[in-house]
Each structure stands twice: as C-alpha cells, then as structure tokens.
Design a protein around this motif. Sequence first.
Motif, PDB file in Angstrom:
ATOM      1  N   GLN A  36     -16.363 -34.443  45.186  1.00  0.00           N
ATOM      2  CA  GLN A  36     -15.224 -33.769  44.565  1.00  0.00           C
ATOM      3  C   GLN A  36     -15.554 -32.347  44.117  1.00  0.00           C
ATOM      4  OE1 GLN A  36     -11.947 -34.684  44.350  1.00  0.00           O
ATOM      5  NE2 GLN A  36     -12.666 -36.187  45.812  1.00  0.00           N
ATOM      6  N   ASN A  37     -16.796 -32.069  43.751  1.00  0.00           N
ATOM      7  CA  ASN A  37     -17.144 -30.703  43.354  1.00  0.00           C
ATOM      8  C   ASN A  37     -17.350 -29.783  44.553  1.00  0.00           C
ATOM      9  OD1 ASN A  37     -19.516 -31.929  44.139  1.00  0.00           O
ATOM     10  ND2 ASN A  37     -20.751 -30.990  42.532  1.00  0.00           N
ATOM     11  N   GLU A  38     -17.217 -30.320  45.770  1.00  0.00           N
ATOM     12  CA  GLU A  38     -17.357 -29.538  47.003  1.00  0.00           C
ATOM     13  C   GLU A  38     -16.021 -29.287  47.710  1.00  0.00           C
ATOM     14  OE1 GLU A  38     -20.205 -28.214  48.088  1.00  0.00           O
ATOM     15  OE2 GLU A  38     -21.424 -29.119  46.516  1.00  0.00           O
ATOM     16  N   VAL A  39     -14.912 -29.533  47.042  1.00  0.00           N
ATOM     17  CA  VAL A  39     -13.593 -29.339  47.642  1.00  0.00           C
ATOM     18  C   VAL A  39     -13.358 -27.850  47.864  1.00  0.00           C
ATOM     19  CG1 VAL A  39     -11.104 -29.568  47.282  1.00  0.00           C
ATOM     20  CG2 VAL A  39     -12.633 -31.408  46.575  1.00  0.00           C
ATOM     21  N   ILE A  40     -12.969 -27.465  49.099  1.00  0.00           N
ATOM     22  CA  ILE A  40     -12.645 -26.059  49.341  1.00  0.00           C
ATOM     23  C   ILE A  40     -11.142 -25.822  49.420  1.00  0.00           C
ATOM     24  CG2 ILE A  40     -14.843 -25.437  50.363  1.00  0.00           C
ATOM     25  CD1 ILE A  40     -13.561 -25.655  53.105  1.00  0.00           C
ATOM     26  N   TRP A  41     -10.369 -26.842  49.793  1.00  0.00           N
ATOM     27  CA  TRP A  41      -8.909 -26.772  49.786  1.00  0.00           C
ATOM     28  C   TRP A  41      -8.370 -28.118  49.319  1.00  0.00           C
ATOM     29  CZ3 TRP A  41      -6.362 -22.341  50.466  1.00  0.00           C
ATOM     30  CH2 TRP A  41      -6.962 -21.326  51.196  1.00  0.00           C
ATOM     31  N   SER A  42      -7.296 -28.086  48.552  1.00  0.00           N
ATOM     32  CA  SER A  42      -6.617 -29.332  48.192  1.00  0.00           C
ATOM     33  C   SER A  42      -5.123 -29.125  48.368  1.00  0.00           C
ATOM     34  CB  SER A  42      -6.956 -29.768  46.769  1.00  0.00           C
ATOM     35  OG  SER A  42      -6.695 -28.751  45.827  1.00  0.00           O
ATOM     36  N   VAL A  43      -4.501 -30.130  48.964  1.00  0.00           N
ATOM     37  CA  VAL A  43      -3.061 -30.094  49.228  1.00  0.00           C
ATOM     38  C   VAL A  43      -2.426 -31.203  48.405  1.00  0.00           C
ATOM     39  CG1 VAL A  43      -1.257 -30.250  50.986  1.00  0.00           C
ATOM     40  CG2 VAL A  43      -3.501 -29.292  51.579  1.00  0.00           C
ATOM     41  N   TYR A  44      -1.504 -30.832  47.554  1.00  0.00           N
ATOM     42  CA  TYR A  44      -0.828 -31.795  46.706  1.00  0.00           C
ATOM     43  C   TYR A  44       0.665 -31.530  46.769  1.00  0.00           C
ATOM     44  CZ  TYR A  44       0.556 -34.506  42.664  1.00  0.00           C
ATOM     45  OH  TYR A  44       1.162 -35.396  41.850  1.00  0.00           O
ATOM     46  N   SER A  45       1.387 -32.462  47.344  1.00  0.00           N
ATOM     47  CA  SER A  45       2.839 -32.348  47.454  1.00  0.00           C
ATOM     48  C   SER A  45       3.183 -31.055  48.175  1.00  0.00           C
ATOM     49  CB  SER A  45       3.475 -32.433  46.074  1.00  0.00           C
ATOM     50  OG  SER A  45       4.866 -32.499  46.171  1.00  0.00           O
ATOM     51  N   GLU A  47       2.075 -27.937  47.197  1.00  0.00           N
ATOM     52  CA  GLU A  47       1.178 -26.882  46.736  1.00  0.00           C
ATOM     53  C   GLU A  47      -0.173 -26.986  47.430  1.00  0.00           C
ATOM     54  OE1 GLU A  47       1.194 -27.947  42.623  1.00  0.00           O
ATOM     55  OE2 GLU A  47       2.844 -26.586  42.170  1.00  0.00           O
ATOM     56  N   ILE A  48      -0.751 -25.825  47.764  1.00  0.00           N
ATOM     57  CA  ILE A  48      -2.062 -25.774  48.393  1.00  0.00           C
ATOM     58  C   ILE A  48      -2.955 -24.907  47.506  1.00  0.00           C
ATOM     59  CG2 ILE A  48      -3.369 -25.080  50.431  1.00  0.00           C
ATOM     60  CD1 ILE A  48      -0.723 -25.377  52.009  1.00  0.00           C
ATOM     61  N   TYR A  49      -4.068 -25.496  47.102  1.00  0.00           N
ATOM     62  CA  TYR A  49      -4.994 -24.811  46.207  1.00  0.00           C
ATOM     63  C   TYR A  49      -6.287 -24.498  46.929  1.00  0.00           C
ATOM     64  CZ  TYR A  49      -1.963 -26.258  42.416  1.00  0.00           C
ATOM     65  OH  TYR A  49      -0.882 -26.423  41.593  1.00  0.00           O
ATOM     66  N   HIS A  50      -6.844 -23.322  46.629  1.00  0.00           N
ATOM     67  CA  HIS A  50      -8.182 -22.996  47.095  1.00  0.00           C
ATOM     68  C   HIS A  50      -9.118 -23.615  46.074  1.00  0.00           C
ATOM     69  CE1 HIS A  50     -11.732 -20.605  48.193  1.00  0.00           C
ATOM     70  NE2 HIS A  50     -11.204 -20.767  49.390  1.00  0.00           N
ATOM     71  N   GLY A  51      -9.878 -24.601  46.493  1.00  0.00           N
ATOM     72  CA  GLY A  51     -10.695 -25.384  45.573  1.00  0.00           C
ATOM     73  C   GLY A  51      -9.938 -26.635  45.160  1.00  0.00           C
ATOM     74  N   ASN A  52     -10.434 -27.273  44.140  1.00  0.00           N
ATOM     75  CA  ASN A  52      -9.848 -28.516  43.674  1.00  0.00           C
ATOM     76  C   ASN A  52      -8.776 -28.224  42.631  1.00  0.00           C
ATOM     77  OD1 ASN A  52      -9.256 -31.044  42.605  1.00  0.00           O
ATOM     78  ND2 ASN A  52     -11.373 -31.735  42.712  1.00  0.00           N
ATOM     79  N   ARG A  53      -7.592 -28.688  42.884  1.00  0.00           N
ATOM     80  CA  ARG A  53      -6.455 -28.462  41.982  1.00  0.00           C
ATOM     81  C   ARG A  53      -6.797 -28.847  40.547  1.00  0.00           C
ATOM     82  NH1 ARG A  53      -1.509 -32.373  41.252  1.00  0.00           N
ATOM     83  NH2 ARG A  53      -0.227 -31.103  39.905  1.00  0.00           N
ATOM     84  N   TYR A  54      -7.565 -29.902  40.380  1.00  0.00           N
ATOM     85  CA  TYR A  54      -7.860 -30.417  39.053  1.00  0.00           C
ATOM     86  C   TYR A  54      -9.076 -29.780  38.408  1.00  0.00           C
ATOM     87  CZ  TYR A  54      -4.260 -33.703  40.110  1.00  0.00           C
ATOM     88  OH  TYR A  54      -3.053 -34.249  40.428  1.00  0.00           O
ATOM     89  N   SER A  55      -9.734 -28.887  39.106  1.00  0.00           N
ATOM     90  CA  SER A  55     -10.894 -28.199  38.544  1.00  0.00           C
ATOM     91  C   SER A  55     -10.665 -26.699  38.531  1.00  0.00           C
ATOM     92  CB  SER A  55     -12.143 -28.523  39.364  1.00  0.00           C
ATOM     93  OG  SER A  55     -12.406 -29.887  39.338  1.00  0.00           O
ATOM     94  N   GLY A  56      -9.454 -26.292  38.251  1.00  0.00           N
ATOM     95  CA  GLY A  56      -9.147 -24.875  38.157  1.00  0.00           C
ATOM     96  C   GLY A  56      -8.950 -24.179  39.483  1.00  0.00           C
ATOM     97  N   GLY A  57      -8.598 -24.923  40.514  1.00  0.00           N
ATOM     98  CA  GLY A  57      -8.340 -24.312  41.816  1.00  0.00           C
ATOM     99  C   GLY A  57      -7.182 -23.333  41.742  1.00  0.00           C
TER     100      GLY A  57
END
Length: 161
Positions: A36-45, A47-57
């Motif tokens: 999880q600390n190696e996430v480079i992109w996260s897609v939620y619904s 929204e697309i975040y650079h990094g993990n949405r839940y870790s300040g992406g």
Amino acid sequence: MKFLQSIVISMVAAFMVSENHSFSQTFLFKGQQSFQNEVIWSVYSNEIYHGNRYSGGALSYTIIDNQLYVGSGRYTDDCAYTIRDNEIFIGRSSFSNDLVYTIRENKIYAGNSTYSGDILFTYNKGKIYRGDSTFLSDILFTVEEGEDFDLRIIACIIGPF
C-alpha cells in the motif's frame, strides 16, 4: 422508537461500509510491487489520485461523462481525455487525428490501430506489460482491481510510459 433507531444504525453502518476503500478502489503499483505504501495511482469512483488517495495522494483527474478532467476542473479547457467505446481521444475531441489509444482484447494500441507493432501495453492477470509481452522482465505495473476497474482509465494515466 427502537425500530427507528435500528434503521438509523443500519444506515450509518451502510454508509461506513461504502466509504471503506478496501473493496472499491483500484490501485496501480510500479513494477511487481503490491504494498500500500507503493501505490503510484489510485482510482476511486470518479476520482484518480497520484499516489494513494488515503495517504495524501493528489487529485489528478476527475471522471465526468467518460471524460477525464485535470484535477477537480469541469471546464472545457480542463478536459484531458475523452473515452468513446474503446477509443481514447485527446481533450474533448472525437476526430481520428486526436485518437491516442485503442483498446482491444486487453491490449492498448497507439492511435487508431490494432496492428501488433502498435501495441504499447498488454494487460494480463493483474499485470501491465510493455508491448506485446507477458515476460516477467517486461512488467511495468501491477494492478489491484477494484469494482471500478476500467482498462481505458488505466491507459489514460499510464500512457505514454
């Protein structure tokens, strides 16, 4: 009164479960990583975040009506990509000259092509490979699929690599 309380408790529990990121978020990791600390992109619904949405992406794109807008923008100038069926266009265009990716059979092709020489990426069993390969040495990304997994969206955020 107890009936009303049980309904309220059920609604709150359902809301809390719907906010749980473990079942509906798609994560993209570089290479073969899956921490999880190696996430480079996260897609939620939508929204697309650079990094993990839940870790300040950082919010990179918002998806509205098959279009990806930069950040939280909603104006014409903020539109980065338009998705029509299995084709991805630059901006709000749908002209063949603006076609950047074609998706067919878990392969992402450059432009308006399905020629094997134009394969940019191959998706297979949770891995994205360089070109038309499935060799371990060609793994570029690992995907942890959520309910909202869409290879067309992934193509927008990884290409060109």
